[in-house]
Write a protein that holds these residues in place. Structure first.
Motif, mmCIF file in Angstrom:
data_model
loop_
_atom_site.group_PDB
_atom_site.id
_atom_site.type_symbol
_atom_site.label_atom_id
_atom_site.label_comp_id
_atom_site.label_asym_id
_atom_site.label_seq_id
_atom_site.Cartn_x
_atom_site.Cartn_y
_atom_site.Cartn_z
ATOM 1 N N PHE A 259 6.363 20.106 4.242
ATOM 2 C CA PHE A 259 7.126 19.807 5.455
ATOM 3 C C PHE A 259 7.216 20.988 6.416
ATOM 4 O O PHE A 259 6.980 22.135 6.046
ATOM 5 N N THR A 260 7.552 20.664 7.649
ATOM 6 C CA THR A 260 7.850 21.608 8.723
ATOM 7 C C THR A 260 9.064 21.033 9.462
ATOM 8 O O THR A 260 9.500 19.922 9.141
ATOM 9 N N PRO A 261 9.590 21.728 10.467
ATOM 10 C CA PRO A 261 10.675 21.122 11.247
ATOM 11 C C PRO A 261 10.212 19.896 12.050
ATOM 12 O O PRO A 261 11.031 19.164 12.588
ATOM 13 N N TRP A 262 8.895 19.672 12.115
ATOM 14 C CA TRP A 262 8.357 18.628 12.992
ATOM 15 C C TRP A 262 7.665 17.491 12.256
ATOM 16 O O TRP A 262 7.167 16.548 12.879
ATOM 17 N N GLY A 263 7.619 17.542 10.937
ATOM 18 C CA GLY A 263 6.993 16.459 10.201
ATOM 19 C C GLY A 263 6.891 16.779 8.724
ATOM 20 O O GLY A 263 7.259 17.868 8.278
ATOM 21 N N PHE A 264 6.372 15.805 7.963
ATOM 22 C CA PHE A 264 6.254 15.996 6.524
ATOM 23 C C PHE A 264 5.180 15.091 5.954
ATOM 24 O O PHE A 264 4.741 14.133 6.590
ATOM 25 N N SER A 265 4.761 15.428 4.733
ATOM 26 C CA SER A 265 3.773 14.662 4.012
ATOM 27 C C SER A 265 4.274 14.458 2.582
ATOM 28 O O SER A 265 4.746 15.402 1.942
ATOM 29 N N LEU A 266 4.167 13.227 2.122
ATOM 30 C CA LEU A 266 4.552 12.870 0.760
ATOM 31 C C LEU A 266 3.483 11.975 0.165
ATOM 32 O O LEU A 266 2.929 11.122 0.877
ATOM 33 N N PHE A 267 3.201 12.139 -1.110
ATOM 34 C CA PHE A 267 2.201 11.306 -1.750
ATOM 35 C C PHE A 267 2.371 11.409 -3.261
ATOM 36 O O PHE A 267 3.123 12.261 -3.740
ATOM 37 N N ARG A 268 1.683 10.550 -3.978
ATOM 38 C CA ARG A 268 1.689 10.662 -5.442
ATOM 39 C C ARG A 268 0.590 11.635 -5.817
ATOM 40 O O ARG A 268 -0.593 11.379 -5.607
ATOM 41 N N GLY A 269 0.977 12.751 -6.378
ATOM 42 C CA GLY A 269 0.009 13.764 -6.786
ATOM 43 C C GLY A 269 -0.220 13.714 -8.275
ATOM 44 O O GLY A 269 0.329 12.879 -8.987
ATOM 45 N N GLY A 270 -0.997 14.622 -8.756
ATOM 46 C CA GLY A 270 -1.257 14.738 -10.188
ATOM 47 C C GLY A 270 -0.601 15.986 -10.721
ATOM 48 O O GLY A 270 -0.762 17.055 -10.177
ATOM 49 N N ALA A 271 0.203 15.831 -11.736
ATOM 50 C CA ALA A 271 0.854 17.003 -12.342
ATOM 51 C C ALA A 271 0.936 16.858 -13.834
ATOM 52 O O ALA A 271 0.970 15.797 -14.365
ATOM 53 N N GLY B 85 7.439 8.351 -18.208
ATOM 54 C CA GLY B 85 6.662 9.548 -17.893
ATOM 55 C C GLY B 85 7.388 10.535 -17.009
ATOM 56 O O GLY B 85 7.081 11.713 -16.992
ATOM 57 N N GLY B 86 8.359 10.073 -16.246
ATOM 58 C CA GLY B 86 9.161 10.971 -15.424
ATOM 59 C C GLY B 86 8.716 11.061 -13.976
ATOM 60 O O GLY B 86 7.660 10.564 -13.585
ATOM 61 N N ILE B 87 9.575 11.710 -13.200
ATOM 62 C CA ILE B 87 9.336 11.942 -11.775
ATOM 63 C C ILE B 87 9.536 13.434 -11.523
ATOM 64 O O ILE B 87 10.630 13.958 -11.738
ATOM 65 N N SER B 88 8.481 14.116 -11.094
ATOM 66 C CA SER B 88 8.609 15.539 -10.753
ATOM 67 C C SER B 88 8.392 15.708 -9.253
ATOM 68 O O SER B 88 7.697 14.917 -8.618
ATOM 69 N N ILE B 89 9.022 16.736 -8.715
ATOM 70 C CA ILE B 89 8.984 16.997 -7.275
ATOM 71 C C ILE B 89 8.667 18.472 -7.058
ATOM 72 O O ILE B 89 9.255 19.340 -7.714
ATOM 73 N N HIS B 90 7.746 18.750 -6.131
ATOM 74 C CA HIS B 90 7.435 20.115 -5.737
ATOM 75 C C HIS B 90 7.437 20.170 -4.210
ATOM 76 O O HIS B 90 6.667 19.462 -3.560
ATOM 77 N N ALA B 91 8.313 20.991 -3.648
ATOM 78 C CA ALA B 91 8.481 21.064 -2.192
ATOM 79 C C ALA B 91 7.993 22.401 -1.651
ATOM 80 O O ALA B 91 8.307 23.459 -2.205
ATOM 81 N N VAL B 92 7.227 22.341 -0.554
ATOM 82 C CA VAL B 92 6.696 23.544 0.085
ATOM 83 C C VAL B 92 6.963 23.481 1.582
ATOM 84 O O VAL B 92 6.659 22.489 2.253
ATOM 85 N N ASP B 93 7.558 24.548 2.097
ATOM 86 C CA ASP B 93 7.771 24.726 3.531
ATOM 87 C C ASP B 93 6.451 25.261 4.092
ATOM 88 O O ASP B 93 6.180 26.460 4.039
ATOM 89 N N VAL B 94 5.602 24.370 4.583
ATOM 90 C CA VAL B 94 4.285 24.787 5.054
ATOM 91 C C VAL B 94 4.350 25.509 6.394
ATOM 92 O O VAL B 94 3.418 26.230 6.752
ATOM 93 N N ALA B 95 5.445 25.366 7.117
ATOM 94 C CA ALA B 95 5.608 26.106 8.376
ATOM 95 C C ALA B 95 5.676 27.605 8.113
ATOM 96 O O ALA B 95 5.250 28.404 8.945
ATOM 97 N N HIS B 96 6.209 27.985 6.945
ATOM 98 C CA HIS B 96 6.359 29.394 6.608
ATOM 99 C C HIS B 96 5.530 29.798 5.391
ATOM 100 O O HIS B 96 5.576 30.953 4.970
#
Length: 124
Positions: A112-124, A9-20
């Motif tokens: 993520f931000t410079p001070w932390g991050f969140s990762l999880f299995r999402g739905g895409a 099924g594959g592995i997809s990644i979406h990254a967001v700089d939530v600080a900005h």
């Protein structure tokens, strides 16, 4: 049905700089399969949209096993002109996860931000 007969099924990644509040364009990504042998599966940077565009999203190279993603957070912020302490609080964000059913798609949202991050299995 054997694992080789199942389309991954594959592995997809979406990254967001939530600080900005922006997609993480040019964030470095390294994806490694940890077992049964340590093998690089994908390497590159996120697109302007924050998505990691790589054949691994369609299942290329994906098998059952343990995986590790490394995101280059410190380099991302420095490249974008953000001053970080030395050493940075988050230099690299490393996430290990397992894939048991290769027929399923694994979407990994990275916030993520410079001070932390969140990762999880999402739905895409």
């Amino acid at each position: 049905m054997t694992e080789t007969a199942i389309k991954p099924g594959g592995i997809s990644i979406h990254a967001v700089d939530v600080a900005h509040g922006v997609p993480a364009a040019n964030l470095s990504v390294l994806l490694i399969r940890c077992d049964p042998d340590k093998t690089e599966i994908a390497r590159g940077q996120c697109a302007e949209s924050g998505y990691f565009s790589h054949p691994v999203s369609d299942g290329v190279g994906v098998t059952r096993g343990l995986y590790e993603i490394t995101f280059g957070v410190g380099v991302y912020y420095r490249t974008n002109g953000i001053v970080l302490p030395e050493p940075a609080f988050v230099e690299d964000a490393v996430f290990r996860f397992g894939i048991d059913r290769i027929s399923e798609h694994f979407h990994i949202p990275f916030k993520f931000t410079p001070w932390g991050f969140s990762l999880f299995r999402g739905g895409a």
